[in-house]
Motif scaffolding. Structure first.
Motif, PDB file in Angstrom:
ATOM      1  N   VAL A  53      16.981  68.115  50.560  1.00 51.52           N
ATOM      2  CA  VAL A  53      17.478  68.516  49.302  1.00 51.52           C
ATOM      3  C   VAL A  53      16.306  68.284  48.495  1.00 51.52           C
ATOM      4  O   VAL A  53      15.549  67.223  48.538  1.00 51.52           O
ATOM      5  N   ASP A  54      15.665  69.322  47.597  1.00 46.87           N
ATOM      6  CA  ASP A  54      14.414  69.430  46.908  1.00 46.87           C
ATOM      7  C   ASP A  54      14.882  68.966  45.484  1.00 46.87           C
ATOM      8  O   ASP A  54      14.370  68.019  44.802  1.00 46.87           O
ATOM      9  N   PHE A  55      15.825  69.823  44.803  1.00 50.30           N
ATOM     10  CA  PHE A  55      16.208  69.919  43.488  1.00 50.30           C
ATOM     11  C   PHE A  55      17.737  70.104  43.514  1.00 50.30           C
ATOM     12  O   PHE A  55      18.235  70.885  44.122  1.00 50.30           O
ATOM     13  N   VAL A  56      18.443  69.576  42.354  1.00 56.28           N
ATOM     14  CA  VAL A  56      19.713  69.698  42.207  1.00 56.28           C
ATOM     15  C   VAL A  56      19.754  70.307  40.648  1.00 56.28           C
ATOM     16  O   VAL A  56      19.326  69.489  39.774  1.00 56.28           O
ATOM     17  N   THR A  57      19.892  71.507  40.325  1.00 55.74           N
ATOM     18  CA  THR A  57      20.143  72.090  38.950  1.00 55.74           C
ATOM     19  C   THR A  57      21.391  72.286  38.522  1.00 55.74           C
ATOM     20  O   THR A  57      22.218  72.944  39.320  1.00 55.74           O
ATOM     21  N   ALA A  58      21.661  72.206  37.332  1.00 54.26           N
ATOM     22  CA  ALA A  58      23.053  72.320  36.763  1.00 54.26           C
ATOM     23  C   ALA A  58      23.094  73.026  35.577  1.00 54.26           C
ATOM     24  O   ALA A  58      22.031  72.961  34.747  1.00 54.26           O
ATOM     25  N   SER A  59      23.973  73.960  35.201  1.00 55.86           N
ATOM     26  CA  SER A  59      24.148  74.659  34.112  1.00 55.86           C
ATOM     27  C   SER A  59      24.824  73.979  33.157  1.00 55.86           C
ATOM     28  O   SER A  59      26.099  73.668  33.467  1.00 55.86           O
ATOM     29  N   VAL A  60      24.329  73.428  31.914  1.00 53.73           N
ATOM     30  CA  VAL A  60      25.129  72.520  31.062  1.00 53.73           C
ATOM     31  C   VAL A  60      25.161  73.582  29.930  1.00 53.73           C
ATOM     32  O   VAL A  60      24.146  73.847  29.234  1.00 53.73           O
ATOM     33  N   MET A  61      26.649  73.243  29.413  1.00 56.16           N
ATOM     34  CA  MET A  61      26.854  74.308  28.390  1.00 56.16           C
ATOM     35  C   MET A  61      27.652  73.206  27.047  1.00 56.16           C
ATOM     36  O   MET A  61      28.296  72.372  27.756  1.00 56.16           O
ATOM     37  N   PHE A  62      27.298  73.608  25.801  1.00 50.82           N
ATOM     38  CA  PHE A  62      28.194  72.775  24.972  1.00 50.82           C
ATOM     39  C   PHE A  62      27.886  71.188  25.070  1.00 50.82           C
ATOM     40  O   PHE A  62      28.693  70.272  25.090  1.00 50.82           O
ATOM     41  N   LYS A  63      26.627  71.147  25.052  1.00 51.49           N
ATOM     42  CA  LYS A  63      26.241  69.471  25.060  1.00 51.49           C
ATOM     43  C   LYS A  63      26.639  68.648  26.000  1.00 51.49           C
ATOM     44  O   LYS A  63      26.988  67.611  25.800  1.00 51.49           O
ATOM     45  N   GLY A  64      26.903  69.223  27.240  1.00 48.55           N
ATOM     46  CA  GLY A  64      27.301  68.570  28.328  1.00 48.55           C
ATOM     47  C   GLY A  64      28.920  68.505  28.554  1.00 48.55           C
ATOM     48  O   GLY A  64      29.484  67.713  29.428  1.00 48.55           O
ATOM     49  N   LYS A  65      29.462  69.177  27.522  1.00 47.37           N
ATOM     50  CA  LYS A  65      30.956  69.159  27.864  1.00 47.37           C
ATOM     51  C   LYS A  65      31.524  69.961  28.902  1.00 47.37           C
ATOM     52  O   LYS A  65      32.377  69.887  29.565  1.00 47.37           O
ATOM     53  N   TRP A  66      30.710  70.921  29.292  1.00 49.66           N
ATOM     54  CA  TRP A  66      31.137  71.866  30.432  1.00 49.66           C
ATOM     55  C   TRP A  66      30.015  72.134  31.437  1.00 49.66           C
ATOM     56  O   TRP A  66      29.006  72.507  30.687  1.00 49.66           O
ATOM     57  N   ILE A  67      30.084  72.124  32.509  1.00 49.36           N
ATOM     58  CA  ILE A  67      29.211  72.415  33.496  1.00 49.36           C
ATOM     59  C   ILE A  67      29.754  73.512  34.421  1.00 49.36           C
ATOM     60  O   ILE A  67      30.539  73.258  35.344  1.00 49.36           O
ATOM     61  N   PRO A  68      29.459  74.780  34.344  1.00 44.49           N
ATOM     62  CA  PRO A  68      30.090  75.894  34.970  1.00 44.49           C
ATOM     63  C   PRO A  68      29.683  75.872  36.419  1.00 44.49           C
ATOM     64  O   PRO A  68      30.411  76.064  37.508  1.00 44.49           O
TER      65      PRO A  68
END
Length: 123
Positions: A53-68
């Motif tokens: 594993v090199d990187f883990v990328t997260a899509s964060v929306m609404f200031k961390g309330k929802w991670i799709p």
């Protein structure tokens, strides 16, 4: 049947793999790596050891309330995209094995537009 690479399991969660056609299954996070097993076809699985594993990328929306969705980028084989019912629990479990500096937030829609605009202005 597929043999798991983990000897100790920290978290099992329902998830979806977004590699081509979406596939439903379970994510298993353990001491040796990250695993995804398809619920319908046992031959469709993804096993990623922690040293790959090199990187883990997260899509964060609404200031961390929802991670799709989030992506696990490997050193050799590219990027694997997943979504799960409890993404915060999954990312916290991953953080135990991956350096927190290698866990990043993806760009938002407006950041992508802003970068594109700036690159056009520079030319």
């Amino acid at each position: 049947m597929v043999q798991s690479i983990n000897t100790k399991v920290d978290l099992v969660s329902d998830a979806t793999s977004h590699m081509g056609i979406s596939e439903y299954g379970k994510i298993m996070i353990g001491d040796k790596g990250f695993e995804f097993f398809n619920s319908r076809d046992a031959r469709k699985f993804i096993q990623i050891p922690w040293d790959e594993v090199d990187f883990v990328t997260a899509s964060v929306m609404f200031k961390g309330k929802w991670i799709p969705r989030y992506a696990v980028q490997t050193k050799l084989n590219g990027k694997y995209i997943f979504s799960s019912k409890e993404p915060k629990k999954v990312l916290r479990a991953i953080r135990n094995y991956v350096d927190p500096s290698h866990m990043v937030q993806s760009l938002s829609f407006f950041d992508v537009i802003k970068r594109g605009f700036k690159s056009k202005v520079k030319k």
